[in-house]
Motif scaffolding. Structure first.
Motif, short mmCIF file in Angstrom:
data_model
loop_
_atom_site.label_atom_id
_atom_site.label_comp_id
_atom_site.label_asym_id
_atom_site.label_seq_id
_atom_site.Cartn_x
_atom_site.Cartn_y
_atom_site.Cartn_z
N ALA A 167 -1.00 -1.68 -6.50
CA ALA A 167 -0.15 -1.30 -5.38
C ALA A 167 -0.18 0.20 -5.17
O ALA A 167 -0.65 0.95 -6.03
N ALA A 168 0.34 0.65 -4.02
CA ALA A 168 0.40 2.06 -3.62
C ALA A 168 -1.00 2.58 -3.33
O ALA A 168 -1.93 1.80 -3.11
N GLY A 169 -1.16 3.91 -3.28
CA GLY A 169 -2.47 4.50 -3.02
C GLY A 169 -2.99 4.26 -1.62
O GLY A 169 -4.20 4.22 -1.41
N ARG A 186 -6.99 10.69 -11.96
CA ARG A 186 -6.44 11.66 -11.01
C ARG A 186 -6.17 11.05 -9.64
O ARG A 186 -5.40 11.59 -8.85
N THR A 187 -6.81 9.93 -9.34
CA THR A 187 -6.60 9.27 -8.05
C THR A 187 -5.98 7.89 -8.19
O THR A 187 -5.45 7.36 -7.21
N GLY A 247 -7.72 -3.19 11.28
CA GLY A 247 -6.50 -2.93 10.52
C GLY A 247 -6.36 -3.79 9.28
O GLY A 247 -5.44 -3.59 8.49
N GLU A 248 -7.26 -4.78 9.09
CA GLU A 248 -7.17 -5.64 7.91
C GLU A 248 -8.01 -5.13 6.76
O GLU A 248 -7.81 -5.55 5.63
N VAL A 249 -8.97 -4.26 7.06
CA VAL A 249 -9.89 -3.82 6.02
C VAL A 249 -9.35 -2.58 5.33
O VAL A 249 -9.06 -1.58 5.96
N ARG A 250 -9.19 -2.68 4.03
CA ARG A 250 -8.85 -1.51 3.24
C ARG A 250 -10.13 -0.83 2.80
O ARG A 250 -11.19 -1.13 3.32
N ALA A 251 -10.06 0.11 1.86
CA ALA A 251 -11.26 0.78 1.40
C ALA A 251 -12.31 -0.26 0.99
O ALA A 251 -12.00 -1.23 0.31
N ASP A 252 -13.52 -0.06 1.42
CA ASP A 252 -14.59 -1.03 1.21
C ASP A 252 -14.91 -1.14 -0.26
O ASP A 252 -15.41 -0.19 -0.88
N ALA A 261 0.81 -1.21 0.00
CA ALA A 261 0.00 0.00 0.00
C ALA A 261 0.85 1.26 0.00
O ALA A 261 0.46 2.28 -0.57
N GLU A 262 2.00 1.19 0.63
CA GLU A 262 2.79 2.40 0.86
C GLU A 262 3.84 2.65 -0.21
O GLU A 262 4.18 3.80 -0.51
#
Length: 503
Positions: free
Chosen positions: A448-450, A206-207, A302-307, A155-156
């Motif tokens: 990845a990232a974002g 853009r995102t 902490g395991e859930v990313r954007a729904d 993610a980072e």
């Protein structure tokens, strides 16, 4: 031999079912509709046929591997794969256009130089080299392995090696795909070409992180393919392979509850039917529906990313029945770009009561006798990504958007209005009925990232014995990604939590 209940008969679910059956398990698939394939559907009328879901295939190796691992007959014995050439034709707002050959860097560079001016091809070719580096860095963790427990690393860290960009007194590197297009490609038409790959998956350039560069790279490196008879034939072939491996299918069976016993998934309860006990449950359903099937928390803190259940993009599709044969050399796929792409992006991000702008429109014209009544006719599919939460139940909104797609298609299909026999509109609600995805939302591939907003929930859950498969789970949406999710779930069940993916 374990008993395995599969909820849904999408491509990911069937890929998992076939692999699990070969491993010696008893697999039963419960599908709420009356057919298989999930979003991979077909519409027929008056001798015309249309793919209403995906129309092209990338990374066919995913399904070749599925057939190698589940039987003697290879994929090419069951379907005819055709490499599409040119891979795509792009019609730009200024009237210019370019046709890109399939899977050849030198050919693409030459075509871009000729159409857009000297240097355009070299800039695109250099971009593809950097995109390959991002692909090499992320291929295994995003396609071939279960989601890492320390997924924050994905993610980072941005895997795309962006070129330093000097602006005033600062040096910056592109963090989004739109910035890659503006700073590295330095041509509005090249940027439109790049951004269309993000839009095709419902992503706002853009995102979308710069790592979305892997999307055009996949097409470039592995080619763009069509399945003769339509992509629905691929779904049929996978379904028949499941039957050969003695997978059972129960259609018209909507699962209303996942049964839990002693702290693990122990079966499913179809509507109006008895509980079906199982040692493992595999769910190929939208996240909101999965949450409704069990009260057990599926992800820890902490395991859930954007729904992914909140995905904002769907597809608006218009099916065209045309009189007359296509003109010589007609491209299978044409992308028509609007004059003001940022208006389209704004509409996707916040539709509200805004007037729908001209979208980026994809026109598919397969030269396939199976999809037309005779050689004196042609079938075509128009599609654009739209906000799922717009007013698609309003007839005026649907009519306005239909007209926009027809206007754009007129730049790709000569004499369209005169040739049009009839058209069939499929607003996002049609996909919701078929797939169960809220508002017809379409999942994007994992990136990845974002900050992790473009990763999907892991295939395993906090409820032992319950697994997620298909586009709403790792590694995300798209035909190849769905097939890989099936391989990952089968590996986790057969080999256990120590499974680390294909070698």
């Amino acid at each position: 031999m374990a008993r395995i209940a599969v909820i849904g008969a999408g491509m990911g679910a069937m890929a998992a079912a076939a692999r699990l059956a070969v491993a010696g398990h008893r697999v039963v698939v419960y599908e709420r509709t009356e057919t298989y394939g999930g979003a991979v559907r077909r519409f027929e009328r008056d001798g015309f046929g249309f793919d209403t879901g995906p129309g092209l295939l990338t990374l066919p190796a995913v399904y070749r591997d599925l057939f190698v691992k589940t039987g003697k007959a290879p994929l090419e014995d069951r379907v005819e794969l055709v490499q599409v050439d040119p891979s795509s034709r792009h019609v730009f707002a200024d009237g210019g256009e370019v046709s890109l050959p399939n899977a050849t860097r030198a050919g693409v560079v030459a075509a871009l130089d000729e159409a857009l001016g000297a240097g355009a091809g070299e800039r695109w070719g250099d971009f593809l080299v950097r995109a390959r580096e991002a692909w090499d860095r992320t291929r295994r963790p995003l396609l071939e392995e279960p989601l890492w427990p320390n997924w924050q690393v994905l993610a980072e860290k941005e895997p795309y090696p962006a070129v330093p960009h000097k602006r005033l007194l600062r040096t910056r590197r592109a963090a989004t795909l739109a910035e890659v297009g503006a700073w590295e490609l330095r041509d509005e038409r090249l940027a439109a070409l790049l951004n269309s790959h993000a839009l095709a998956h419902g992503l706002d350039p853009r995102t979308a992180p710069a790592s979305a560069a892997v999307l055009p790279y996949m097409e470039h490196a592995f080619g763009t393919w069509y399945v003769r008879g339509g992509i629905r034939e691929l779904a049929r072939a996978v379904y028949e392979r499941c039957l050969e491996r003695r997978v059972e299918f129960v259609f018209g069976a909507e699962v209303t509850r996942i049964v839990e016993k002693d702290g693990r998934a122990a079966g499913v309860e179809p509507a109006g039917g008895p509980v079906a006990e199982a040692d493992h449950v595999v769910a190929d359903v939208h996240p909101a529906r999965l949450r409704a099937l069990t009260e057990y928390p599926l992800d820890g803190e902490g395991e859930v990313r954007a729904d992914p259940g909140a995905a904002a993009s769907a597809r608006f599709t218009v099916l065209l029945a045309l009189r007359g044969a296509p003109e010589p050399g007609a491209a299978h796929r044409t992308v028509v770009h609007p004059a003001d792409p940022e208006r389209e992006w704004d509409f996707l991000a916040a539709p509200g009561g805004a007037e729908p702008p001209m979208p980026t429109v994809t026109v598919l014209r397969p030269d396939d006798p199976a999809l037309r009544p005779d050689d004196g006719h042609e079938s075509a599919v128009l599609s654009a990504v739209v906000p799922a939460r717009a007013a698609w139940d309003d007839e005026r909104t649907v009519a306005r958007y239909t007209d926009l797609l027809l206007q754009a298609a007129g730049r790709a299909i000569p004499g369209l209005r005169e040739r049009l026999l009839w058209h069939e509109v499929r607003a996002p609600g049609a996909a919701e009925e078929e797939t169960g995805a809220r508002a017809g939302a379409v999942p994007a591939p994992a990136l990845a990232a974002g900050q992790g907003r473009f990763l999907h929930p892991a295939n395993s859950t906090r409820l032992p014995g319950l697994y997620r498969v298909g586009g709403w789970s790792h590694p995300g949406g798209g035909l190849p990604h769905a097939g890989m999710s099936g391989a990952l779930v089968a590996g986790l069940i057969v080999e256990g939590p120590r499974f680390r993916g294909s070698q």
